[in-house]
Design an enzyme around this catalytic site. Structure first.
Site, PDB file in Angstrom:
ATOM      1  N   GLU A 153      12.656  51.886  76.941  1.00 44.71           N
ATOM      2  CA  GLU A 153      12.030  51.465  75.809  1.00 44.71           C
ATOM      3  C   GLU A 153      10.417  51.753  76.058  1.00 44.71           C
ATOM      4  OE1 GLU A 153      12.944  50.977  72.951  1.00 44.71           O
ATOM      5  OE2 GLU A 153      15.194  50.938  73.480  1.00 44.71           O
ATOM      6  N   ASP A 169      11.223  49.473  64.446  1.00 44.78           N
ATOM      7  CA  ASP A 169      10.229  50.312  64.982  1.00 44.78           C
ATOM      8  C   ASP A 169       9.805  51.334  63.840  1.00 44.78           C
ATOM      9  OD1 ASP A 169      12.658  52.058  64.723  1.00 44.78           O
ATOM     10  OD2 ASP A 169      12.552  52.936  66.548  1.00 44.78           O
ATOM     11  N   TYR A 190       9.369  44.325  69.254  1.00 44.28           N
ATOM     12  CA  TYR A 190      10.281  45.266  69.258  1.00 44.28           C
ATOM     13  C   TYR A 190      11.021  45.768  70.627  1.00 44.28           C
ATOM     14  CZ  TYR A 190      12.397  49.877  69.798  1.00 44.28           C
ATOM     15  OH  TYR A 190      13.501  50.847  70.164  1.00 44.28           O
TER      16      TYR A 190
END
Length: 356
Positions: free
Chosen positions: A34, A133, A115
């Site tokens: 991520e 996102d 997020y």
């Protein structure tokens, strides 16, 4: 499951991308993926992820590593604060002995926002945390026909609430992966294939002709020009590097001696610059040549126009400043920006060809 969620999940099961971080529930590996994918396309981040995990297979290996090595493995990805934050967070996790397993604790990690925390908790722990996102903004704004700007406080609150409302809480990880992939593959920013979209019959933007206008952004990024003059200093078999400090771009990366000018500087003007004379004060300059000129390097908030010169000085001399004297043959060992890496390739190319 709602019709919207069911459609996305069915589409995902038929079209999902085969990505290594989807074959694990290890929060460390999901976290690494991520962070890498922040501001980075999957196609570019894939190989970086594989190399990073091979070298740093767990949080303890990353925590024990030297920052310069971490930055070297990050070289080329840009947004280098991500790597520094990642390293700092790894050390805090290693100190506590285990990866945090609540949203609140994950959110406290250096460099982790709403997020990323939601993604980690959803994919690693199957928690009902909705991810929001760029892909999710795009899918929701188009499907629901929302013209509220996504880059305002009110807009972010609205989309966060909608994403949470639509989340399939029985399969949060599956649903989150589905809506993000749908935005990345099907509902793309430009010229999406609406004719073959499984949501076309219920998409408000398609019905109203708003597809190309959504999502809406109110603020435009201000871009500033900067002018860099780099010097590859040749002192026998050695050269010189400087490590950039906090407060500017490329913090923690190495670079060649640098002068920043207020405008583009012609080759015949460079040696007359006061900053140049200070840099090489006391040096016996034996050679001066242009390696590359007017190289344009675009960043998110600025455009850099850079020149690179090779300056040959006597073997025992050194430019004035906090420079590190290194063998020219070892330049590849240092983490540098993509711009400086381009200059390295030009400078070292003759030597590489000679070795071959």
């Amino acid at each position: 499951m709602s019709r919207f969620g069911e459609t996305l999940v069915r589409w995902y099961q038929e079209n999902k991308r085969d990505l290594p971080w989807r074959d694990t529930e290890d929060p460390y590996k999901i976290w690494i993926s991520e962070i890498i994918l922040q501001q980075t396309r999957v196609a570019q981040g894939y190989d970086y992820y594989c190399r990073f995990i091979e070298r740093f297979p767990d949080v303890f290996a990353l925590a024990e590593a030297d920052e310069d090595e971490v930055m070297k493995y990050w070289q080329g990805l840009g947004y280098y604060s991500r790597a520094r934050n990642l390293h700092e967070a790894a050390r805090s996790i290693a100190a506590r002995g285990t990866f945090p397993d609540t949203y609140e604790e994950v959110r406290k990690l250096k460099g982790v926002g709403d997020y990323t925390a939601a993604a980690i908790c959803s994919f690693a722990y199957d928690m009902p945390c909705a991810v929001v996102d760029g892909n999710v903004y795009r899918v929701l704004s188009r499907w629901m026909g929302i013209e509220e700007p996504i880059d305002t406080v009110q807009g972010k609150k609205l989309f966060t609430a909608l994403a949470d409302e639509l989340l399939e809480r029985s399969v949060p990880a599956l649903y989150n992966q589905a809506i993000m992939d749908f935005g990345a593959i099907q509902c793309v920013p430009s010229s999406p294939s609406c004719l073959f979209c499984p949501l076309s019959d219920s998409c408000v933007a398609l019905q109203k002709g708003l597809v190309d206008m959504l999502p809406v952004k109110r603020h435009k990024t201000k871009v500033a020009n900067r002018y860099f003059i780099y010097f590859y200093v040749r002192a026998g078999a050695y050269t010189f590097l400087h490590k950039r400090e906090a407060g500017d771009i490329w913090h923690g990366l190495y670079e060649l001696p640098l002068i920043e000018a207020e405008r583009e500087t012609a080759e015949e003007e460079v040696c007359g610059l006061p900053a140049y004379r200070r840099l090489f004060e006391g040096c016996e300059v034996r050679g001066f040549r242009l390696v590359a000129g007017r190289v344009k390097h675009v960043l998110s908030h600025r455009v850099i126009y850079a020149d690179c010169y090779e300056v040959e000085i006597a073997g025992g001399d050194a430019p004035q400043g906090a420079f590190r004297r290194v063998p020219a043959a070892d330049l590849h060992k240092f983490a540098v920006s993509r711009l400086v890496s381009r200059f390295f390739s030009l400078i070292l190319k003759p030597n590489i060809n000679n070795k071959e």
